[in-house]
Design a protein around this motif. Sequence first.
Motif, PDB file in Angstrom:
ATOM      1  N   SER A   1      -0.896  -5.437  -2.875  1.00 13.31           N
ATOM      2  CA  SER A   1      -1.649  -4.422  -3.531  1.00 13.31           C
ATOM      3  C   SER A   1      -2.788  -3.987  -2.623  1.00 13.31           C
ATOM      4  O   SER A   1      -3.211  -4.448  -1.904  1.00 13.31           O
ATOM      5  CB  SER A   1      -2.451  -4.955  -4.843  1.00 13.31           C
ATOM      6  N   ARG A   2      -3.560  -3.143  -3.356  1.00 13.18           N
ATOM      7  CA  ARG A   2      -4.651  -2.352  -2.572  1.00 13.18           C
ATOM      8  C   ARG A   2      -5.824  -1.966  -3.239  1.00 13.18           C
ATOM      9  O   ARG A   2      -5.717  -1.571  -4.403  1.00 13.18           O
ATOM     10  CB  ARG A   2      -4.487  -1.424  -1.612  1.00 13.18           C
ATOM     11  N   ASP A   3      -7.004  -2.032  -2.883  1.00 11.84           N
ATOM     12  CA  ASP A   3      -8.262  -1.538  -3.514  1.00 11.84           C
ATOM     13  C   ASP A   3      -8.919  -0.597  -2.751  1.00 11.84           C
ATOM     14  O   ASP A   3      -9.489  -0.868  -1.692  1.00 11.84           O
ATOM     15  CB  ASP A   3      -9.111  -2.660  -4.143  1.00 11.84           C
ATOM     16  N   ASN A   4      -8.767   0.825  -2.677  1.00 10.98           N
ATOM     17  CA  ASN A   4      -9.185   1.952  -1.930  1.00 10.98           C
ATOM     18  C   ASN A   4     -10.667   1.725  -2.188  1.00 10.98           C
ATOM     19  O   ASN A   4     -11.546   2.207  -0.981  1.00 10.98           O
ATOM     20  CB  ASN A   4      -8.565   3.167  -2.073  1.00 10.98           C
ATOM     21  N   ALA A   5     -11.317   1.527  -3.246  1.00 13.09           N
ATOM     22  CA  ALA A   5     -12.740   1.698  -3.118  1.00 13.09           C
ATOM     23  C   ALA A   5     -13.372   0.240  -2.586  1.00 13.09           C
ATOM     24  O   ALA A   5     -14.422   0.473  -2.086  1.00 13.09           O
ATOM     25  CB  ALA A   5     -13.317   1.192  -4.779  1.00 13.09           C
ATOM     26  N   LYS A   6     -12.652  -0.752  -2.304  1.00 10.22           N
ATOM     27  CA  LYS A   6     -13.180  -1.923  -1.430  1.00 10.22           C
ATOM     28  C   LYS A   6     -12.549  -1.739  -0.023  1.00 10.22           C
ATOM     29  O   LYS A   6     -12.907  -2.895   0.556  1.00 10.22           O
ATOM     30  CB  LYS A   6     -12.955  -3.202  -2.150  1.00 10.22           C
ATOM     31  N   PHE A   7     -11.801  -0.775   0.257  1.00 10.55           N
ATOM     32  CA  PHE A   7     -11.324  -0.686   1.699  1.00 10.55           C
ATOM     33  C   PHE A   7     -10.653  -2.194   1.908  1.00 10.55           C
ATOM     34  O   PHE A   7     -10.410  -2.626   2.907  1.00 10.55           O
ATOM     35  CB  PHE A   7     -12.462  -0.660   2.597  1.00 10.55           C
ATOM     36  N   THR A   8      -9.660  -2.727   0.982  1.00 14.00           N
ATOM     37  CA  THR A   8      -9.158  -4.005   1.071  1.00 14.00           C
ATOM     38  C   THR A   8      -7.635  -3.732   0.402  1.00 14.00           C
ATOM     39  O   THR A   8      -7.291  -3.045  -0.299  1.00 14.00           O
ATOM     40  CB  THR A   8      -9.737  -5.189   0.396  1.00 14.00           C
ATOM     41  N   VAL A   9      -6.846  -4.435   1.438  1.00 13.74           N
ATOM     42  CA  VAL A   9      -5.345  -4.694   0.838  1.00 13.74           C
ATOM     43  C   VAL A   9      -5.066  -6.254   0.827  1.00 13.74           C
ATOM     44  O   VAL A   9      -5.814  -6.874   1.499  1.00 13.74           O
ATOM     45  CB  VAL A   9      -4.364  -4.083   1.814  1.00 13.74           C
ATOM     46  N   TYR A  10      -4.156  -6.570  -0.201  1.00 16.34           N
ATOM     47  CA  TYR A  10      -3.938  -7.848  -0.549  1.00 16.34           C
ATOM     48  C   TYR A  10      -2.587  -8.340  -0.463  1.00 16.34           C
ATOM     49  O   TYR A  10      -1.681  -7.382  -0.601  1.00 16.34           O
ATOM     50  CB  TYR A  10      -4.583  -8.133  -1.929  1.00 16.34           C
ATOM     51  N   LEU A  11      -2.419  -9.483  -0.306  1.00 14.31           N
ATOM     52  CA  LEU A  11      -0.957  -9.963  -0.341  1.00 14.31           C
ATOM     53  C   LEU A  11      -1.008 -11.305  -1.018  1.00 14.31           C
ATOM     54  O   LEU A  11      -1.576 -12.370  -0.782  1.00 14.31           O
ATOM     55  CB  LEU A  11      -0.357 -10.232   1.127  1.00 14.31           C
ATOM     56  N   GLN A  12      -0.549 -11.242  -2.411  1.00 11.97           N
ATOM     57  CA  GLN A  12      -0.466 -12.250  -3.323  1.00 11.97           C
ATOM     58  C   GLN A  12       1.104 -13.149  -2.969  1.00 11.97           C
ATOM     59  O   GLN A  12       1.958 -12.484  -3.032  1.00 11.97           O
ATOM     60  CB  GLN A  12      -0.567 -12.009  -4.793  1.00 11.97           C
ATOM     61  N   MET A  13       1.115 -14.567  -2.525  1.00 11.76           N
ATOM     62  CA  MET A  13       2.199 -15.097  -2.180  1.00 11.76           C
ATOM     63  C   MET A  13       2.328 -16.398  -3.147  1.00 11.76           C
ATOM     64  O   MET A  13       1.291 -17.104  -3.128  1.00 11.76           O
ATOM     65  CB  MET A  13       1.910 -15.499  -0.826  1.00 11.76           C
ATOM     66  N   ASN A  14       3.408 -16.130  -3.917  1.00  8.66           N
ATOM     67  CA  ASN A  14       3.713 -17.563  -4.941  1.00  8.66           C
ATOM     68  C   ASN A  14       4.936 -17.961  -4.362  1.00  8.66           C
ATOM     69  O   ASN A  14       5.861 -17.531  -3.537  1.00  8.66           O
ATOM     70  CB  ASN A  14       3.667 -16.596  -6.134  1.00  8.66           C
TER      71      ASN A  14
ATOM     72  N   GLY B   1     -14.331   1.602   8.008  1.00 11.42           N
ATOM     73  CA  GLY B   1     -14.174   3.075   7.942  1.00 11.42           C
ATOM     74  C   GLY B   1     -13.808   3.812   6.565  1.00 11.42           C
ATOM     75  O   GLY B   1     -13.151   3.006   5.651  1.00 11.42           O
ATOM     76  N   ARG B   2     -14.028   4.901   6.453  1.00 11.95           N
ATOM     77  CA  ARG B   2     -13.873   5.534   5.228  1.00 11.95           C
ATOM     78  C   ARG B   2     -12.496   6.160   5.054  1.00 11.95           C
ATOM     79  O   ARG B   2     -12.151   6.746   4.052  1.00 11.95           O
ATOM     80  CB  ARG B   2     -15.191   6.693   4.959  1.00 11.95           C
ATOM     81  N   THR B   3     -11.493   6.129   6.123  1.00 14.02           N
ATOM     82  CA  THR B   3     -10.226   6.494   5.995  1.00 14.02           C
ATOM     83  C   THR B   3      -9.120   5.724   5.325  1.00 14.02           C
ATOM     84  O   THR B   3      -7.996   5.976   5.723  1.00 14.02           O
ATOM     85  CB  THR B   3     -10.043   7.072   7.296  1.00 14.02           C
ATOM     86  N   PHE B   4      -9.784   4.723   5.014  1.00 13.00           N
ATOM     87  CA  PHE B   4      -8.693   3.425   4.645  1.00 13.00           C
ATOM     88  C   PHE B   4      -7.714   4.133   3.782  1.00 13.00           C
ATOM     89  O   PHE B   4      -6.505   3.699   3.836  1.00 13.00           O
ATOM     90  CB  PHE B   4      -9.520   2.445   3.834  1.00 13.00           C
TER      91      PHE B   4
END
Length: 122
Positions: free
Chosen positions: A71-84, A26-29
Amino acid sequence: QVQLVESGGGLVQAGGSLRLSCAASGRTFSSYAMGWFRQAPGKEREFAASISESGGNTYYADSVKGRFTISRDNAKFTVYLQMNSLKPEDTAVYYCAAGWALSDYEKTYDYWGQGTQVTVSS
């Protein structure tokens, strides 16, 4: 309606790292705040991290602060969780969620993914 699909879980040794991804349909991310929650065996689901619609604000649970980065990339409709610096107590099913505010409160989030398993061995 937003559909969320998590990926990137797996088995890692203590001290290692993983990056989780959550792809949204969806485009509403970009209209949604996004959160990561987790549920360990036999425990209730708990908040881990949240990020605002633009990505300009983040919020972390004390248990992950300094080790996890959302973090998130709205252009890719994706959210990330970097776990160290992962610990055995980070073992859980991790869920991403889309909601209407930066929050640690589950009721703030309207849409949930199916979860991805993270297992940290000692």
